[in-house]
Design an enzyme around this catalytic site. Structure first.
Site, PDB file in Angstrom:
ATOM      1  N   SER A 111      -5.160 -21.818 -47.116  1.00 44.47           N
ATOM      2  CA  SER A 111      -6.438 -21.178 -47.412  1.00 44.47           C
ATOM      3  C   SER A 111      -6.822 -20.162 -46.330  1.00 44.47           C
ATOM      4  O   SER A 111      -6.018 -19.286 -46.038  1.00 44.47           O
ATOM      5  CB  SER A 111      -7.492 -22.276 -47.589  1.00 44.47           C
ATOM      6  OG  SER A 111      -8.524 -21.789 -48.371  1.00 44.47           O
ATOM      7  N   HIS A 118      -7.155 -26.650 -55.300  1.00 41.62           N
ATOM      8  CA  HIS A 118      -7.004 -26.066 -53.968  1.00 41.62           C
ATOM      9  C   HIS A 118      -6.792 -27.173 -52.935  1.00 41.62           C
ATOM     10  O   HIS A 118      -7.728 -27.914 -52.629  1.00 41.62           O
ATOM     11  CB  HIS A 118      -8.290 -25.283 -53.683  1.00 41.62           C
ATOM     12  CG  HIS A 118      -8.234 -24.417 -52.473  1.00 41.62           C
ATOM     13  ND1 HIS A 118      -7.355 -23.364 -52.355  1.00 41.62           N
ATOM     14  CD2 HIS A 118      -8.963 -24.428 -51.322  1.00 41.62           C
ATOM     15  CE1 HIS A 118      -7.556 -22.767 -51.192  1.00 41.62           C
ATOM     16  NE2 HIS A 118      -8.524 -23.392 -50.548  1.00 41.62           N
TER      17      HIS A 118
HETATM   18  C1  GTR Z   1     -13.332 -20.232 -49.518  1.00 42.30           C
HETATM   19  C2  GTR Z   1     -13.024 -18.773 -49.309  1.00 42.30           C
HETATM   20  C3  GTR Z   1     -11.569 -18.551 -49.515  1.00 42.30           C
HETATM   21  C4  GTR Z   1     -10.702 -19.578 -48.816  1.00 42.30           C
HETATM   22  C5  GTR Z   1     -11.341 -20.947 -48.719  1.00 42.30           C
HETATM   23  C6  GTR Z   1     -10.824 -21.891 -47.654  1.00 42.30           C
HETATM   24  O1  GTR Z   1     -14.672 -20.531 -49.519  1.00 42.30           O
HETATM   25  O2  GTR Z   1     -13.797 -18.040 -50.204  1.00 42.30           O
HETATM   26  O3  GTR Z   1     -11.229 -17.243 -49.151  1.00 42.30           O
HETATM   27  O4  GTR Z   1     -10.282 -19.132 -47.593  1.00 42.30           O
HETATM   28  O5  GTR Z   1     -12.683 -20.892 -48.471  1.00 42.30           O
HETATM   29  O6  GTR Z   1     -10.444 -21.482 -46.565  1.00 42.30           O
HETATM   30  O7  GTR Z   1     -10.892 -23.092 -47.888  1.00 42.30           O
END
Ligand code: GTR
Length: 423
Positions: A263, A404
């Site tokens: 991420s 995610h």
């Molecule tokens: C989210 C962000 C993403 C991603 C994510 C993370 O809120 O919008 O770009 O990086 O966080 O790091 O878990």
């Protein structure tokens, strides 16, 4: 404040909110776009060989990313700042050697350092290849290992909404173990080294003052300039300092160190790997917008979302691209191309639409011609593969079911990739 100014501010705020509500998730509405050609120099010449790539095109692209996106980072220190603070030859029931190394992040002192937790398989005598990972949480969350001292972590106080340092609890030990799959890594004969990004700079707007960036400000400046590093630049720079310490360790096969991030830390791993060619391959786990995903697709998260929710991440110049993705003189395939000819693994998750899985795949495919200049195969088909069907050789991609996260399935693929690259 004048009435006109108030009105303008109201309008701009309303527009920003409307844009956040209207996240594009319909493939049919993705605009037609043209990517900048990764193999055409700014003067219009086409890159036809690896020497022209290395000596001319790569520096152009790196300079774009340094100026427009992540910002310039300071030069590396004159010597590595590594201090072995503990060793246990029989950690994890004898399976691993555990070391904790204090990585001093500034030669100027300032007391800024991070703890690098290393587990190396105990049964081998030779130096071992290592995965270096950036962690969202303190190093005691990596494994249920009572030998790792509990420390403090930056957390948002749910009542005050402010960020503060909180002491970790016993129950936090190993709480993120499933995202690291340490047993599998050790069984494959590799080591794992991890540091907590919050020790480099805590991740919130205004967190800079608790991190390393103030120690490197040019005289007379209170903030980095528009083309100087944001927090991602600082975390990436720390990954290179951790690499300095791995290079210092005779038990590590320093030509085989892979960099892993998920991420926002996947964006960080890409940027660290782009700048520091000592990393033999880079894993971008669901790095999304500002990482592997093509910005021009406008699918899922957009540049404005990044710069609004996380103003600390990128440099000042990157803010110029809010709602202007088609004006970028770069796109994410060019960030990925900076890893060539080393290994690159890009992964996505089906339910992680915010990260734009297809945009991540297309970037990896669009970067692949650069690997071809080196006689290597990247991804040679532009069709997105189905679930659980990794594609590509030196550039590899998979999309898995689920949300995610970092899962055992992801690590199984990274270990296979390592076996191929490090054979
Ligand atoms: C989210 C962000 C993403 C991603 C994510 C993370 O809120 O919008 O770009 O990086 O966080 O790091 O878990």
């Amino acid at each position: 404040m004048s009435r006109r100014l108030i009105l303008a501010i109201l309008l701009l705020t309303a527009r920003a909110f409307a844009q956040q509500d209207q996240v594009l998730y319909d493939e049919n509405l993705v605009p037609v776009y043209t990517l900048p050609d990764v193999l055409v120099l700014r003067n219009g010449e086409t890159v036809r060989d690896s020497a022209t790539w290395t000596n001319r095109r790569r520096p152009e692209i790196l300079a774009l990313y340094e100026t427009e996106v992540f910002g310039h980072s300071p030069a590396p220190p004159s010597r590595p700042g590594c201090e072995l603070s503990s060793v246990d030859g029989a950690a994890l029931g004898g399976k691993a050697v555990r070391k904790i190394v204090t990585v001093h992040l500034s030669e100027k002192g300032g007391g800024r350092n991070t703890n690098l937790l290393m587990y190396l398989p105990s049964r081998t005598r030779k130096p071992v290849p290592v995965f270096l990972g950036l962690s969202f949480a303190g190093i005691w969350t990596v494994a249920a290992d009572p030998g790792v001292p509990l420390g403090e972590q930056w957390v948002r106080n749910s009542d005050t909404r402010e960020y503060e340092r909180q002491a970790a609890q016993e129950k936090d030990r190993g709480s993120r173990a499933q995202q690291w799959q340490l047993e599998k890594i050790l069984d494959a004969g590799y080591g794992l080294a991890v540091f907590y990004y919050g020790e480099v700079e805590p991740d919130f707007a205004g967190g800079m003052r608790y991190g390393i960036r103030p120690l490197f400000l040019k005289p007379g400046r209170a903030q980095p300039a528009a083309d100087e590093w944001g927090a991602i630049g600082a975390w990436a720079w720390a990954a290179s300092r951790a690499m300095d310490c791995l290079e210092n360790d005779k038990d590590v096969d320093t030509r085989r160190v892979a960099l892993f991030g998920h991420s926002r830390l996947g964006k960080t791993a890409l940027w660290a790997g782009a700048q520091d060619t000592r990393f033999s391959f880079v894993i971008s786990n669901e790095s999304g917008e500002g990482g592997a995903a093509i910005s021009r697709r406008l699918y899922g998260e957009r540049t404005r979302n990044l710069n609004t929710a996380f103003p600390q991440w990128f440099d000042g110049n990157f803010k110029n691209y809010n709602d202007r993705e088609e004006q970028m003189p770069f796109d994410s395939h060019m960030l990925l191309s900076l890893i060539a000819p080393r290994g690159l693994y890009v992964s996505s998750a089906e339910e992680d639409k915010w990260s734009d899985p297809k945009g991540e795949f297309l970037a990896a495919a669009a970067a692949s011609p650069v690997w071809r200049l080196f006689g290597q195969t990247g991804i040679d088909k532009m069709e997105m593969p189905g679930l659980h069907q990794p594609v590509g050789a030196a550039v590899r991609y998979h999309i898995r079911a689920g949300k995610h996260d970092v899962t055992a399935y992801d690590w199984e693929q990274y270990l296979r990739f390592a076996a191929d690259i490090w054979k």
